[in-house]
Design a protein around this motif. Structure first.
Motif, PDB file in Angstrom:
ATOM      1  N   ALA A 156      38.893 -36.915 -14.159  1.00  0.00           N
ATOM      2  CA  ALA A 156      39.886 -36.063 -14.816  1.00  0.00           C
ATOM      3  C   ALA A 156      41.298 -36.502 -14.454  1.00  0.00           C
ATOM      4  O   ALA A 156      41.547 -37.058 -13.376  1.00  0.00           O
ATOM      5  N   ASP A 160      45.109 -34.386 -19.069  1.00  0.00           N
ATOM      6  CA  ASP A 160      43.960 -34.072 -19.932  1.00  0.00           C
ATOM      7  C   ASP A 160      44.096 -32.669 -20.530  1.00  0.00           C
ATOM      8  O   ASP A 160      44.699 -31.762 -19.918  1.00  0.00           O
ATOM      9  N   VAL A 165      38.695 -31.203 -20.028  1.00  0.00           N
ATOM     10  CA  VAL A 165      38.392 -30.839 -18.642  1.00  0.00           C
ATOM     11  C   VAL A 165      37.168 -29.927 -18.597  1.00  0.00           C
ATOM     12  O   VAL A 165      36.311 -30.048 -17.709  1.00  0.00           O
ATOM     13  N   VAL A 175      42.300 -28.886 -11.872  1.00  0.00           N
ATOM     14  CA  VAL A 175      42.602 -30.305 -12.021  1.00  0.00           C
ATOM     15  C   VAL A 175      44.081 -30.570 -11.771  1.00  0.00           C
ATOM     16  O   VAL A 175      44.451 -31.502 -11.038  1.00  0.00           O
TER      17      VAL A 175
END
Length: 428
Positions: A156, A160, A165, A175
Motif C-alpha cells: 500500500a 492509494d 486499500v 495506511v
C-alpha cells in the motif's frame, strides 16, 4: 515507470529470490502470511546489500581522506584567486585531475544501491497490482498481499485510494498514518546523518566545493524523501528507513574511530587517545597506531589538535615514534645531576643565563654579593701605592692613590667628561 522497470529488470529476479529465501526462514518462525515474515525479509535484504557494499564504503573513506589531504592546496588556490571564481574552479579541477581524487565519491554508496532500490520497488508494485514477478509465484503473491505492517499492507501507498486499500484488507487511515510516520523517520534519519557529518567530521577552516556539496545534500535529501516517499509502497519505506539507520550507525562509527583531521571529532578522539596512552603507556589498537603514525609523519604541518596531542604525551614523559608506538622519554623536563646542576636528558649541562647586575654592582667591579666569583670571604688587595682597596676614599686621596675597584671618577665642575687633551708644556 515501465521504462525504469525495464532498465532494472536484470536485477529484479535476484532481488525477489533473496526476499523469498529470507521469507522461508522467517515464515517458519512468525507464520508465512504475517507482516513480520515479509518485513524482516526486506530488512535482511538491506543488511545483505550493505554488507556487500562495505568494500565500496572503505573506498569512499579513502577518497574522502584524499580530499582532506588537499585542503591546504585548496586553501592556497582560494586565496590566490579569491577575486576570480572561474579561475578558482579551473585550478580546483586541475588539482583533482593531478591527484586522482573525485569530490563526488561520497555519492558512490547511494548510486550502488539504486538498482536494488528500483528492483524492490518494481517487485512490491507488482504485488500490489496482483502480478507475479521474478520467483514470486501465485501462492507467494497471495501471502504477500495478506501481510500487514502495523496495520498497513506491504504494497500500500500513501496516495492509494480508499477502494484500493480496502481491497488489500486495510483502512485508508491506517495506511496514511503508518506511511507518514515512516516518511518522517526516514527524512529525519537522513538529515541527522548529514548534519552529524557537517558539524563533527569536517575541517571547517577550509571552504571547499566538497563541503558545499555536503551542505547541499543535508537539506536536499530529506526534502526528496518527504516528496517522493508518498509514492513509495510500505515495503519500500521499510527498505529505505532500514538503509538510513544503517548509514547513520556506520557514520557514527567512522566519526568515533576514524575522524577527519582538523574536525571536532578529531579533537574528541585525540583527547580519548591521550588519556588511554598516558594511562597504559602504549598504543594498543592497530587503528590507533596508524593514526599516531600519520600525525608523526606530518611534522610541522600538524593542526592544533595534533600538536596538543604530541604535547600531552611529552608532559606525560612519552614520545610518539614514526611507527605509531610510544616510548618513555625524559626530554620533556630537565633532570638534576648529582651536584645539583640542571642538565638535559642527554647529560649535558643546561645553559644558564647570567643574572643582570644592578648599576651599583657594575660600578663596583661586577660583585654580586659578599661571595662573588666563588670567594668565601671578602679579600683586600693593595694598589700600586700600597693602600688597601677597601679603605675609605679619604685615605686613598691623602696617599695620592686612585680609587680602586674600577670606579669612575666624577668629572669636576666646569670640566668636560671623557678623556682630556694633554696640556702643552708652558714656556718658561
Amino acid at each position: 515507470m515501465d521504462t525504469i522497470a525495464s532498465l532494472f529488470s536484470f536485477i529484479t529476479t535476484p532481488v525477489s529470490w533473496v526476499i523469498v529465501q529470507f521469507h522461508s526462514v522467517y515464515g517458519a518462525i512468525f507464520g508465512p502470511d504475517t507482516g513480520w515474515a515479509w518485513g524482516l525479509s526486506i530488512v535482511s535484504l538491506v543488511i545483505l546489500i550493505r554488507i556487500c557494499l562495505i568494500p565500496l564504503f572503505v573506498k569512499q573513506i579513502k577518497a574522502t581522506r584524499a580530499m582532506q589531504t588537499l585542503q591546504p592546496e585548496m586553501k592556497k588556490i582560494q586565496e590566490r584567486y579569491k577575486n576570480d571564481k572561474q579561475r578558482q574552479s579551473e585550478e580546483m579541477m586541475k588539482l583533482y585531475k593531478e591527484t586522482g581524487t573525485n569530490p563526488l565519491s561520497s555519492c558512490l554508496p547511494i548510486l550502488a544501491q539504486s538498482p536494488f532500490f528500483f528492483a524492490l520497488y518494481h517487485v512490491l508494485n507488482a504485488i500490489a497490482s496482483g502480478d507475479t514477478i521474478g520467483v514470486i509465484n501465485q501462492s507467494l503473491l497471495q501471502s504477500a498481499q495478506k501481510a500487514h505492517i502495523v496495520g498497513a499492507p506491504l504494497a500500500a501507498k500513501f496516495t492509494d485510494s480508499a477502494s484500493k486499500v480496502e481491497a488489500l484488507g486495510a483502512s485508508l487511515t491506517d495506511v496514511r498514518v503508518v506511511t507518514a510516520v515512516m516518511i518522517v523517520l526516514m527524512s529525519a534519519s537522513q538529515f541527522f546523518t548529514q548534519r552529524q557529518l557537517m558539524t563533527k567530521n569536517v575541517d571547517t577552516t577550509v571552504k571547499t566545493p566538497f563541503m558545499q556539496q555536503q551542505k547541499m545534500l543535508m537539506y536536499v535529501f530529506p526534502v526528496m524523501f518527504a516528496v517522493f516517499g508518498i509514492n513509495f509502497p510500505v515495503g519500500v519505506l521499510v527498505y529505505w528507513l532500514t538503509t538510513n539507520v544503517w548509514t547513520m550507525g556506520q557514520q557514527m562509527y567512522v566519526i568515533h574511530n576514524n575522524p577527519t583531521p582538523g574536525s571536532k571529532a578529531q579533537a574528541s578522539y585525540l583527547d580519548r587517545l591521550t588519556k588511554h596512552v598516558t594511562q597504559h603507556e602504549k598504543v594498543g589498537r592497530r587503528r590507533d597506531r596508524a593514526i599516531v603514525k600519520a600525525i608523526v609523519a606530518k611534522g610541522r604541518d600538524r593542526n592544533e589538535f595534533e600538536r596538543k596531542f604530541i604535547n600531552g604525551l611529552s608532559k606525560a614523559g612519552l614520545a610518539a615514534q614514526a611507527d605509531g608506538t610510544v616510548i618513555k622519554s625524559d626530554t620533556a623536563a630537565a633532570v638534576q645531576a648529582e651536584d645539583g646542576t640542571p642538565t638535559t636528558a642527554a647529560g649535558t649541562p643546561k645553559r644558564q643565563q647570567p643574572k643582570r647586575q644592578s648599576k651599583s654592582q657594575r660600578q663596583h667591579g661586577g660583585a654580586v654579593g659578599p661571595k662573588a666569583a666563588g670567594e668565601n670571604e671578602p679579600k683586600t688587595s693593595l694598589d700600586k701605592s700600597g693602600q688597601p682597596e677597601d679603605q675609605p676614599a679619604t685615605a686613598a686621596k691623602q696617599g695620592g692613590a686612585k680609587p680602586a675597584g674600577g670606579t669612575r671618577s666624577k668629572a669636576q665642575s666646569g670640566q668636560r667628561k671623557g678623556p682630556q687633551r694633554p696640556k702643552s708644556p708652558s714656556k718658561k
